[in-house]
Write a protein that holds these residues in place. Structure first.
Motif, mmCIF file in Angstrom:
data_model
loop_
_atom_site.group_PDB
_atom_site.id
_atom_site.type_symbol
_atom_site.label_atom_id
_atom_site.label_comp_id
_atom_site.label_asym_id
_atom_site.label_seq_id
_atom_site.Cartn_x
_atom_site.Cartn_y
_atom_site.Cartn_z
ATOM 1 N N HIS A 48 0.869 -1.188 0.000
ATOM 2 C CA HIS A 48 0.000 0.000 0.000
ATOM 3 C C HIS A 48 0.899 1.229 0.000
ATOM 4 N N TYR A 50 1.383 5.538 -1.965
ATOM 5 C CA TYR A 50 0.814 6.657 -2.725
ATOM 6 C C TYR A 50 1.806 7.096 -3.790
ATOM 7 N N ASN A 140 -5.289 2.153 -17.910
ATOM 8 C CA ASN A 140 -5.752 2.844 -16.723
ATOM 9 C C ASN A 140 -6.796 3.893 -17.118
ATOM 10 N N GLU A 146 -12.139 3.284 -9.098
ATOM 11 C CA GLU A 146 -11.106 2.281 -8.848
ATOM 12 C C GLU A 146 -10.851 1.513 -10.132
ATOM 13 N N GLU A 148 -8.088 -1.516 -12.237
ATOM 14 C CA GLU A 148 -7.244 -2.687 -12.014
ATOM 15 C C GLU A 148 -6.237 -2.791 -13.138
ATOM 16 N N ALA A 165 -2.730 -4.413 -9.498
ATOM 17 C CA ALA A 165 -2.684 -3.168 -8.737
ATOM 18 C C ALA A 165 -4.037 -2.489 -8.861
ATOM 19 N N PRO A 167 -5.263 1.122 -8.495
ATOM 20 C CA PRO A 167 -5.040 2.543 -8.257
ATOM 21 C C PRO A 167 -6.373 3.258 -8.025
ATOM 22 N N LYS A 168 -6.355 4.212 -7.105
ATOM 23 C CA LYS A 168 -7.541 4.999 -6.804
ATOM 24 C C LYS A 168 -7.090 6.442 -6.607
ATOM 25 N N GLU A 180 -3.605 6.600 -4.756
ATOM 26 C CA GLU A 180 -3.403 5.539 -3.779
ATOM 27 C C GLU A 180 -3.338 4.203 -4.516
ATOM 28 N N TYR A 181 -2.350 3.398 -4.183
ATOM 29 C CA TYR A 181 -2.188 2.082 -4.805
ATOM 30 C C TYR A 181 -2.287 0.986 -3.751
ATOM 31 N N ASN A 182 -3.113 -0.003 -4.019
ATOM 32 C CA ASN A 182 -3.108 -1.273 -3.312
ATOM 33 C C ASN A 182 -2.651 -2.304 -4.335
ATOM 34 N N VAL A 183 -1.525 -2.935 -4.047
ATOM 35 C CA VAL A 183 -0.908 -3.860 -4.998
ATOM 36 C C VAL A 183 -0.840 -5.238 -4.351
#
Length: 187
Positions: A48, A50, A140, A146, A148, A165, A167-168, A180-183
């Protein structure tokens, strides 16, 4: 009855056929699949951070390097190509701890909506994955809340990685953005 020329040619033809036969029977196959004994994926890691996409100001992290003749008149800046070397931080503030860099490029590749083709290496410079990279490549559509994008490989701890990933967009100020990235990486 054979002509003298044909008699001279027969040994040459015989030796050529013999040489071709030997060559064909001794050649190696194009490919060979064997069980891999190296790094076997055995864990899923959630990262997680940025991403700071700064286009304006004195110290941009993203620079436009190319554009098509109609890019500036396009509603989606279609044809723009941007090079990136942007910080990845623990928190959404640029002053928070830097954990790596996003290095690569993105290009506006959608004529109807804001959609970018992203080609990034997440280069980790802190913590457990210091010195490792994760490769991201995908589409993207930045106006969606959100998105993917696939993780298609990496180096170091992420060698043979695969994942995705999410990205938001966290914040947009003028043309600059914090994402913000949740990977999630299987490695």
């Amino acid at each position: 009855m054979a002509t003298p020329f044909l008699l001279l040619l027969l040994p040459l033809i015989f030796s050529t056929v013999l040489l071709l036969t030997i060559t064909v029977t001794q050649s190696k196959p194009y490919s060979k699949t064997t069980p891999f004994q190296g790094n076997k994926p055995d864990k899923l890691t959630h990262l997680h951070f940025y991403f700071h996409d700064i286009i304006s100001g004195d110290k941009p992290t993203t620079i436009r390097v190319a554009e098509a003749p109609g890019t500036n008149s396009s509603a989606t800046v279609f044809g723009a190509v941007l090079i990136v070397d942007a910080p990845l931080t623990e928190g959404p503030e640029l002053s928070s701890k830097e954990v790596g860099r996003a290095q690569g490029l993105y290009a506006s590749t959608d004529m109807k909506t804001f959609g970018f083709t992203m080609v990034f290496n997440f280069v980790f410079t802190e913590g457990e994955f210091n010195g490792s990279t994760a490769a991201l490549y995908g589409r993207n559509p930045i106006l969606l809340e959100e998105r993917e994008l696939p993780i298609i490989g990496g180096t170091g701890d992420f060698r043979f990685a695969r994942g995705y990933a999410l990205p938001k967009t966290y914040k947009v100020v003028n043309i600059d953005a914090v994402v913000e990235y949740n990977v999630f990486i299987w490695h």
